[in-house]
Design a protein around this motif. Structure first.
Motif, PDB file in Angstrom:
ATOM      1  N   LEU A 179      21.535 -18.238  36.011  1.00  0.00           N
ATOM      2  CA  LEU A 179      20.270 -18.194  35.251  1.00  0.00           C
ATOM      3  C   LEU A 179      19.947 -19.603  34.774  1.00  0.00           C
ATOM      4  CD1 LEU A 179      17.892 -16.765  33.850  1.00  0.00           C
ATOM      5  CD2 LEU A 179      19.409 -16.315  31.911  1.00  0.00           C
ATOM      6  N   LEU A 180      18.861 -20.169  35.320  1.00  0.00           N
ATOM      7  CA  LEU A 180      18.481 -21.544  35.023  1.00  0.00           C
ATOM      8  C   LEU A 180      17.154 -21.530  34.267  1.00  0.00           C
ATOM      9  CD1 LEU A 180      19.075 -22.913  38.653  1.00  0.00           C
ATOM     10  CD2 LEU A 180      20.756 -22.660  36.833  1.00  0.00           C
ATOM     11  N   GLN A 181      17.117 -22.216  33.125  1.00  0.00           N
ATOM     12  CA  GLN A 181      15.902 -22.211  32.309  1.00  0.00           C
ATOM     13  C   GLN A 181      15.562 -23.603  31.783  1.00  0.00           C
ATOM     14  OE1 GLN A 181      17.883 -18.824  30.108  1.00  0.00           O
ATOM     15  NE2 GLN A 181      15.769 -18.328  29.590  1.00  0.00           N
ATOM     16  N   SER A 182      14.259 -23.828  31.582  1.00  0.00           N
ATOM     17  CA  SER A 182      13.799 -25.040  30.904  1.00  0.00           C
ATOM     18  C   SER A 182      12.482 -24.699  30.226  1.00  0.00           C
ATOM     19  CB  SER A 182      13.631 -26.192  31.900  1.00  0.00           C
ATOM     20  OG  SER A 182      12.640 -25.856  32.850  1.00  0.00           O
ATOM     21  N   SER A 183      12.011 -25.577  29.339  1.00  0.00           N
ATOM     22  CA  SER A 183      10.763 -25.273  28.632  1.00  0.00           C
ATOM     23  C   SER A 183      10.099 -26.560  28.168  1.00  0.00           C
ATOM     24  CB  SER A 183      11.047 -24.379  27.416  1.00  0.00           C
ATOM     25  OG  SER A 183      11.964 -25.005  26.557  1.00  0.00           O
ATOM     26  N   THR A 184       8.797 -26.461  27.905  1.00  0.00           N
ATOM     27  CA  THR A 184       8.091 -27.599  27.311  1.00  0.00           C
ATOM     28  C   THR A 184       8.390 -27.592  25.814  1.00  0.00           C
ATOM     29  OG1 THR A 184       6.094 -26.314  26.885  1.00  0.00           O
ATOM     30  CG2 THR A 184       6.193 -27.482  28.996  1.00  0.00           C
ATOM     31  N   VAL A 185       7.930 -28.630  25.142  1.00  0.00           N
ATOM     32  CA  VAL A 185       8.014 -28.691  23.688  1.00  0.00           C
ATOM     33  C   VAL A 185       6.722 -28.076  23.147  1.00  0.00           C
ATOM     34  CG1 VAL A 185       7.918 -30.360  21.802  1.00  0.00           C
ATOM     35  CG2 VAL A 185       9.564 -30.660  23.654  1.00  0.00           C
ATOM     36  N   ALA A 186       6.810 -27.326  22.045  1.00  0.00           N
ATOM     37  CA  ALA A 186       5.638 -26.606  21.527  1.00  0.00           C
ATOM     38  C   ALA A 186       4.503 -27.541  21.118  1.00  0.00           C
ATOM     39  CB  ALA A 186       6.045 -25.751  20.334  1.00  0.00           C
ATOM     40  N   ASP A 187       3.288 -27.058  21.286  1.00  0.00           N
ATOM     41  CA  ASP A 187       2.116 -27.738  20.726  1.00  0.00           C
ATOM     42  C   ASP A 187       2.092 -27.513  19.224  1.00  0.00           C
ATOM     43  OD1 ASP A 187       0.870 -28.859  22.949  1.00  0.00           O
ATOM     44  OD2 ASP A 187      -0.098 -26.971  23.487  1.00  0.00           O
ATOM     45  N   SER A 188       1.342 -28.368  18.527  1.00  0.00           N
ATOM     46  CA  SER A 188       1.116 -28.145  17.093  1.00  0.00           C
ATOM     47  C   SER A 188      -0.362 -27.884  16.887  1.00  0.00           C
ATOM     48  CB  SER A 188       1.499 -29.383  16.294  1.00  0.00           C
ATOM     49  OG  SER A 188       2.884 -29.578  16.382  1.00  0.00           O
ATOM     50  N   ASP A 214      12.453 -31.702  15.476  1.00  0.00           N
ATOM     51  CA  ASP A 214      13.222 -32.708  16.234  1.00  0.00           C
ATOM     52  C   ASP A 214      12.656 -32.872  17.636  1.00  0.00           C
ATOM     53  OD1 ASP A 214      14.949 -33.287  14.279  1.00  0.00           O
ATOM     54  OD2 ASP A 214      16.740 -32.424  15.240  1.00  0.00           O
ATOM     55  N   GLN A 215      12.389 -31.759  18.298  1.00  0.00           N
ATOM     56  CA  GLN A 215      11.869 -31.815  19.667  1.00  0.00           C
ATOM     57  C   GLN A 215      10.400 -32.226  19.685  1.00  0.00           C
ATOM     58  OE1 GLN A 215      13.230 -31.619  22.724  1.00  0.00           O
ATOM     59  NE2 GLN A 215      15.251 -31.523  21.774  1.00  0.00           N
ATOM     60  N   ILE A 216       9.625 -31.686  18.739  1.00  0.00           N
ATOM     61  CA  ILE A 216       8.182 -31.968  18.737  1.00  0.00           C
ATOM     62  C   ILE A 216       7.901 -33.453  18.493  1.00  0.00           C
ATOM     63  CG2 ILE A 216       6.032 -31.509  17.438  1.00  0.00           C
ATOM     64  CD1 ILE A 216       6.987 -28.583  17.238  1.00  0.00           C
ATOM     65  N   THR A 217       8.691 -34.068  17.606  1.00  0.00           N
ATOM     66  CA  THR A 217       8.429 -35.465  17.246  1.00  0.00           C
ATOM     67  C   THR A 217       9.216 -36.463  18.119  1.00  0.00           C
ATOM     68  OG1 THR A 217      10.159 -35.376  15.571  1.00  0.00           O
ATOM     69  CG2 THR A 217       7.920 -34.923  14.826  1.00  0.00           C
ATOM     70  N   ARG A 218      10.057 -35.936  19.002  1.00  0.00           N
ATOM     71  CA  ARG A 218      10.877 -36.806  19.857  1.00  0.00           C
ATOM     72  C   ARG A 218       9.976 -37.589  20.820  1.00  0.00           C
ATOM     73  NH1 ARG A 218      12.287 -33.635  24.179  1.00  0.00           N
ATOM     74  NH2 ARG A 218      12.337 -35.117  25.874  1.00  0.00           N
ATOM     75  N   LYS A 219      10.320 -38.849  21.046  1.00  0.00           N
ATOM     76  CA  LYS A 219       9.581 -39.660  22.018  1.00  0.00           C
ATOM     77  C   LYS A 219       9.903 -39.136  23.419  1.00  0.00           C
ATOM     78  CE  LYS A 219       7.836 -43.321  19.629  1.00  0.00           C
ATOM     79  NZ  LYS A 219       7.548 -42.429  18.488  1.00  0.00           N
ATOM     80  N   ALA A 220       8.880 -39.039  24.260  1.00  0.00           N
ATOM     81  CA  ALA A 220       9.116 -38.576  25.632  1.00  0.00           C
ATOM     82  C   ALA A 220      10.010 -39.570  26.361  1.00  0.00           C
ATOM     83  CB  ALA A 220       7.793 -38.425  26.361  1.00  0.00           C
ATOM     84  N   ALA A 221      10.914 -39.044  27.194  1.00  0.00           N
ATOM     85  CA  ALA A 221      11.855 -39.917  27.912  1.00  0.00           C
ATOM     86  C   ALA A 221      11.113 -40.747  28.961  1.00  0.00           C
ATOM     87  CB  ALA A 221      12.929 -39.084  28.573  1.00  0.00           C
TER      88      ALA A 221
END
Ligand code: OOG
Ligand code: NI
Length: 314
Positions: free
Chosen positions: A237-246, A307-314
């Motif tokens: 089972l492989l999963q990934s997701s975007t970071v939520a909008d505000s 933490d995820q929402i404010t993280r700088k994109a890689a």
């Protein structure tokens, strides 16, 4: 289904009677979610444009407060009434959460609207384990609401809260202790996320690694908690997701501040070892890894974290 003189109504001719009502309701929940979350909508449109306008959803997810009839059952009832089956419980002690997932009446045939229905993943905050201050806040909102908990699904289709508009100070009290609790206070029963079924895509993005690469290249930020790709211990089972909008939320005490809303997820379910000899045409959804995984889910929950929402994109 009687349509009268309306020509702009969506009519699903393959669904009969109550099933038609059910599918229209799920469709409305999806619409509320897409209207509020520009990133989810853009990602969905992108996948549709690459993959030829038909996608299946692996699951829809909801969050609830486990208190006074407002927990998992309040949302589950609707799905159980329309033929879903309760499957397994998952526990997240550190987050003070539990979850249950529900299987649809059937996994296969056609496209999502008129075809396979999504699994349903519903979690609840273990309110009794929260501090007395946070419990008091939550109980204040869910008390004296009559039988509103019976209409969780209706609230989700309409995109409204079943309780009064929260104050910023109450939101902050919950946010200090549990980002999940704060999220639920302002988003209520609206869909937390939908998940695209990656193995059912037909193009080159039909495996999660290339899909992640593609989404990232298009400038969307993926949840990096524990690594972009979440893999179950059995590797299937492989999963990934975007970071939520505000979105800006107008609190009852006159404060307007951004709050996290929703994200979109991707799931690839690999074929179970006993079925790997089947041909691509023979492989159906039930030949694949089913269910959810605590280790993956624990990290997917973080898609709405600051933490995820404010993280700088890689
Ligand atoms: C649910 C997170 C878990 C999954 O597929 O394991 C999850 C949430 O964020 O409410 O979606
Ligand atoms: Ni999910």
């Amino acid at each position: 289904m009687a349509v009268g003189s309306q020509t702009n109504m969506i009519v699903d001719t393959s669904a009969k009677g109550a099933e038609s009502l059910f599918r229209m309701a799920v469709r409305s929940m999806e619409k509320v979610y897409l209207d509020r979350n520009p990133t989810a909508k853009a990602v969905l449109d992108l996948v549709l444009s690459v993959d030829g306008n038909q996608i299946c959803y692996d699951h829809f997810a909801f969050r609830t407060f486990g208190v006074d009839g407002y927990g998992i059952d309040s949302v589950a009832k609707f799905f159980l009434d329309f033929g879903y089956t309760m499957m397994e419980e998952l526990r997240f002690p550190a987050k003070k959460l539990k979850a249950l997932w529900f299987a649809p009446p059937s996994y296969d045939n056609g496209s999502y609207f008129g075809g396979p229905l999504p699994r349903i993943f519903i979690s609840e905050l273990l309110v009794d384990e929260m501090s007395p201050q946070s419990q008091a806040v939550i109980k204040k909102y869910v008390k004296n609401l009559g039988n509103a908990n019976r209409y969780a699904a209706l609230a989700s289709t309409l995109g409204c809260l079943t309780w009064e508009t929260p104050s910023y100070s109450d939101y902050q009290q919950l946010a200090r202790e549990s980002e999940y609790a704060a999220w639920t206070l302002v988003n209520g029963f609206t869909v937390n996320h939908v998940t695209i079924s990656v193995h059912r895509l037909k193009s080159q993005i039909g495996n999660i690694k290339s899909l992640n690469h593609f989404i990232n290249e298009q400038g969307f930020k993926l949840n990096s908690e524990g690594g972009i790709l979440k893999v179950s211990p059995d590797g299937l089972l492989l999963q990934s997701s975007t970071v939520a909008d505000s979105t800006i939320f107008n609190f009852s005490d006159g404060v307007s501040e951004p709050v996290p809303c929703s994200y979109i997820e991707f799931a690839e379910r690999l074929v179970l070892p006993q079925y790997t000899k089947l041909t691509n045409e023979e492989i159906k959804e039930f030949h694949r890894r089913d269910g959810f995984e605590v280790g993956n889910a624990d990290k997917i929950f973080e898609s709405t974290s600051m933490d995820q929402i404010t993280r700088k994109a890689a």
